[in-house]
Design a protein around this motif. Structure first.
Motif, mmCIF file in Angstrom:
data_model
loop_
_atom_site.group_PDB
_atom_site.id
_atom_site.type_symbol
_atom_site.label_atom_id
_atom_site.label_comp_id
_atom_site.label_asym_id
_atom_site.label_seq_id
_atom_site.Cartn_x
_atom_site.Cartn_y
_atom_site.Cartn_z
ATOM 1 N N LEU A 1 41.093 8.658 -9.661
ATOM 2 C CA LEU A 1 41.682 7.478 -9.051
ATOM 3 C C LEU A 1 43.052 7.797 -8.444
ATOM 4 C CD1 LEU A 1 41.545 4.435 -8.519
ATOM 5 C CD2 LEU A 1 42.588 4.086 -10.769
ATOM 6 N N ALA A 2 43.848 8.591 -9.173
ATOM 7 C CA ALA A 2 45.163 8.975 -8.661
ATOM 8 C C ALA A 2 45.031 9.853 -7.420
ATOM 9 C CB ALA A 2 45.947 9.704 -9.746
ATOM 10 N N SER A 3 44.039 10.755 -7.456
ATOM 11 C CA SER A 3 43.824 11.625 -6.293
ATOM 12 C C SER A 3 43.397 10.821 -5.073
ATOM 13 C CB SER A 3 42.777 12.689 -6.622
ATOM 14 O OG SER A 3 42.484 13.479 -5.487
ATOM 15 N N ASP A 4 42.454 9.874 -5.274
ATOM 16 C CA ASP A 4 41.995 9.039 -4.158
ATOM 17 C C ASP A 4 43.130 8.192 -3.604
ATOM 18 O OD1 ASP A 4 39.497 10.087 -4.491
ATOM 19 O OD2 ASP A 4 38.706 8.389 -5.630
ATOM 20 N N ALA A 5 43.982 7.702 -4.499
ATOM 21 C CA ALA A 5 45.122 6.903 -4.046
ATOM 22 C C ALA A 5 46.081 7.750 -3.213
ATOM 23 C CB ALA A 5 45.843 6.291 -5.248
ATOM 24 N N GLY A 6 46.276 9.005 -3.626
ATOM 25 C CA GLY A 6 47.144 9.898 -2.863
ATOM 26 C C GLY A 6 46.589 10.190 -1.491
ATOM 27 N N VAL A 7 45.262 10.432 -1.422
ATOM 28 C CA VAL A 7 44.624 10.698 -0.121
ATOM 29 C C VAL A 7 44.731 9.474 0.780
ATOM 30 C CG1 VAL A 7 42.425 11.166 1.010
ATOM 31 C CG2 VAL A 7 43.057 12.443 -1.045
ATOM 32 N N PHE A 8 44.497 8.302 0.202
ATOM 33 C CA PHE A 8 44.587 7.070 0.988
ATOM 34 C C PHE A 8 45.997 6.870 1.534
ATOM 35 C CE2 PHE A 8 45.619 2.540 1.188
ATOM 36 C CZ PHE A 8 44.656 2.091 2.079
ATOM 37 N N PHE A 9 46.989 7.121 0.701
ATOM 38 C CA PHE A 9 48.376 6.946 1.135
ATOM 39 C C PHE A 9 48.730 7.927 2.256
ATOM 40 C CE2 PHE A 9 52.895 8.056 0.755
ATOM 41 C CZ PHE A 9 53.457 6.801 0.976
ATOM 42 N N THR A 10 48.277 9.177 2.095
ATOM 43 C CA THR A 10 48.563 10.188 3.114
ATOM 44 C C THR A 10 47.928 9.824 4.441
ATOM 45 O OG1 THR A 10 48.603 11.865 1.364
ATOM 46 C CG2 THR A 10 48.438 12.653 3.639
ATOM 47 N N ARG A 11 46.682 9.355 4.383
ATOM 48 C CA ARG A 11 45.999 8.931 5.614
ATOM 49 C C ARG A 11 46.705 7.728 6.241
ATOM 50 N NH1 ARG A 11 39.797 9.229 3.233
ATOM 51 N NH2 ARG A 11 39.532 11.495 3.407
ATOM 52 N N ALA A 12 47.160 6.801 5.410
ATOM 53 C CA ALA A 12 47.857 5.626 5.931
ATOM 54 C C ALA A 12 49.139 6.028 6.640
ATOM 55 C CB ALA A 12 48.151 4.650 4.791
ATOM 56 N N VAL A 13 49.863 7.004 6.065
ATOM 57 C CA VAL A 13 51.088 7.480 6.705
ATOM 58 C C VAL A 13 50.781 8.131 8.050
ATOM 59 C CG1 VAL A 13 52.985 9.124 6.503
ATOM 60 C CG2 VAL A 13 52.317 7.738 4.527
ATOM 61 N N GLN A 14 49.724 8.964 8.078
ATOM 62 C CA GLN A 14 49.343 9.628 9.316
ATOM 63 C C GLN A 14 48.932 8.613 10.384
ATOM 64 O OE1 GLN A 14 49.489 12.749 10.292
ATOM 65 N NE2 GLN A 14 48.408 12.479 12.236
ATOM 66 N N PHE A 15 48.146 7.619 9.986
ATOM 67 C CA PHE A 15 47.690 6.595 10.924
ATOM 68 C C PHE A 15 48.872 5.805 11.490
ATOM 69 C CE2 PHE A 15 46.187 2.296 11.888
ATOM 70 C CZ PHE A 15 45.138 2.567 12.747
ATOM 71 N N THR A 16 49.818 5.456 10.623
ATOM 72 C CA THR A 16 50.996 4.692 11.062
ATOM 73 C C THR A 16 51.844 5.506 12.026
ATOM 74 O OG1 THR A 16 51.018 3.517 8.948
ATOM 75 C CG2 THR A 16 53.015 3.420 10.285
#
Length: 394
Positions: free
Chosen positions: A8-23
């Motif tokens: 869950l922590a790993s998936d949250a990290g990936v999601f956050f990284t993708r969100a930063v890249q998208f923004t």
């Protein structure tokens, strides 16, 4: 439990990284990998197919079932995977009411007999409508729904995966770019106090650590590129299947048009048969008082002449637009004119003239003659003919 928390922590990290890249891409602060032009065209075509399929499906549902409550009920039954109970169509219900009314008024009366005739044909129209709705739902609406709820959902899922793979690829590109910039900077002005990580052995050189970071970033980039290319190929194959979808919808559209043509042809045939039966019934009933039965109309071509002679137009509710009732169609003695025969007519006695459909005859009237009849001439033959079987020509 420990594994699930880590995942869950790993998936949250990936999601956050993708969100930063998208923004950052939206703000113009990060580079974005563009898709292949062919793939972009396929995506645009698929989006158009989906949007227009939704519009066509919704409007067809409105055409087949104008009642919103009934459509909601059908939607609920469809989602519950239950068969919708068979319902009586409005035409069938009207026909049944006419038959019930005829039984109460008396089937032997002119009004009761006509109610029975019209009611039976209304029930036939309702049955034809039910068959049309069933055929349209199975051959046209169902394939459109299957595309939207099946194929399109699969395409959307793969497109989301492709977008995630693209974000991962761009993240790896940015990471590699930063690692190379740091390595170049360290090589130009090494500062071991600032660049040496605390978790490594103090004797390890900063350049070696940065070189290792670059190698790691290059490896991650290769993996991300491979996954992106694989997902792009999967998505491309699915999007190219839209052509097959168009062919399938084309066949369904032909089936729908054929069902419509069959339904309207049936309705037209039923109404023609009903008109003939009503015309025969009026002829058999003879000269009923105008208070008992609404007189049958004559052709609208006679309207202009009779209006100049002071004829009054009837307001009978069953009268067709642009026609006059028979009691107001008294022709002058000198008003001989041509008429087209609408239906075959067999003379009942020697004073009448038999008619054949589509033939042309000469007709006129004489003072004191029943307004339901005219004198018809065909060559040397002469006799009375019913007005309801004629279309008066100019």
């Amino acid at each position: 439990m420990d594994f699930n928390v880590k995942k869950l922590a790993s998936d949250a990290g990936v999601f956050f990284t993708r969100a930063v890249q998208f923004t950052e891409e939206k703000l113009g602060q990060a580079e974005k990998t563009e898709l292949d032009p062919h793939l972009e065209n396929l995506i645009a075509r698929a989006e158009g197919t989906k949007n227009w399929t939704e519009k066509i499906l919704r409007q067809t549902e409105v055409l087949l079932q104008p009642n919103p409550s009934a459509r909601i009920e059908e939607f609920i039954y469809d989602k519950l995977d239950k068969k919708l109970p068979s319902k009586t169509t409005n035409a069938e219900l009207l026909g049944q009411h006419m038959l019930d009314a005829a039984n109460e008024f008396g089937p032997g009366t002119p009004y009761g007999a006509t109610l029975i005739t019209v009611g039976e044909y209304q029930k036939r129209l309702g049955a034809a409508e039910r068959d049309f709705l069933h055929t349209s739902a199975s051959t046209f609406l169902t394939p459109l729904r299957n595309f939207l709820e099946g194929d399109w959902r699969t395409i959307s899922k793969e497109r989301r995966l492709l977008e995630n793979r693209r974000l991962d690829l761009d993240i790896c590109k940015a990471r590699l770019k930063k690692a190379k910039q740091a390595e170049t900077k360290a090589a130009a002005a090494p500062d071991f106090q600032e660049t040496r990580p605390r978790n490594y052995v103090l004797s390890a050189s900063a350049s070696a650590l940065l070189s290792e970071e670059v190698d790691k970033a290059e490896h991650e980039l290769r993996v991300a590129q491979t996954e992106f290319d694989r997902q792009a190929e999967v998505t491309r194959l699915l999007l190219e299947g839209i052509s097959s979808t168009h062919l399938n919808h084309l066949r369904c559209l032909h089936d729908f048009a054929e069902a419509q043509a069959t339904y309207y042809a049936q309705c037209h045939r039923f109404m023609q048969d009903l008109q003939r039966e009503l015309a025969r019934g009026n002829d058999v009933s003879g000269s009923l008082p105008s208070s008992d039965v609404c007189p049958n109309p004559v052709s609208s071509t006679f309207l202009s002449e009779t209006s100049t002679t002071g004829a009054t137009v009837s307001s009978c509710p069953n009268q067709r637009p642009g026609t006059l009732p028979m009691e107001h169609t008294q022709l002058p003695v000198t008003g001989a004119r041509k008429a087209k025969v609408l239906y075959d007519y067999d003379a009942h006695d020697g004073s009448e003239l038999s008619l054949l459909a589509d033939e042309l005859i000469t007709v006129y009237t004489v003072p004191g003659m029943d307004p339901d009849w005219l004198i018809g001439e065909r060559g040397n033959q002469k006799g009375k003919v019913p007005v309801t079987y004629l279309e008066l020509l100019s």
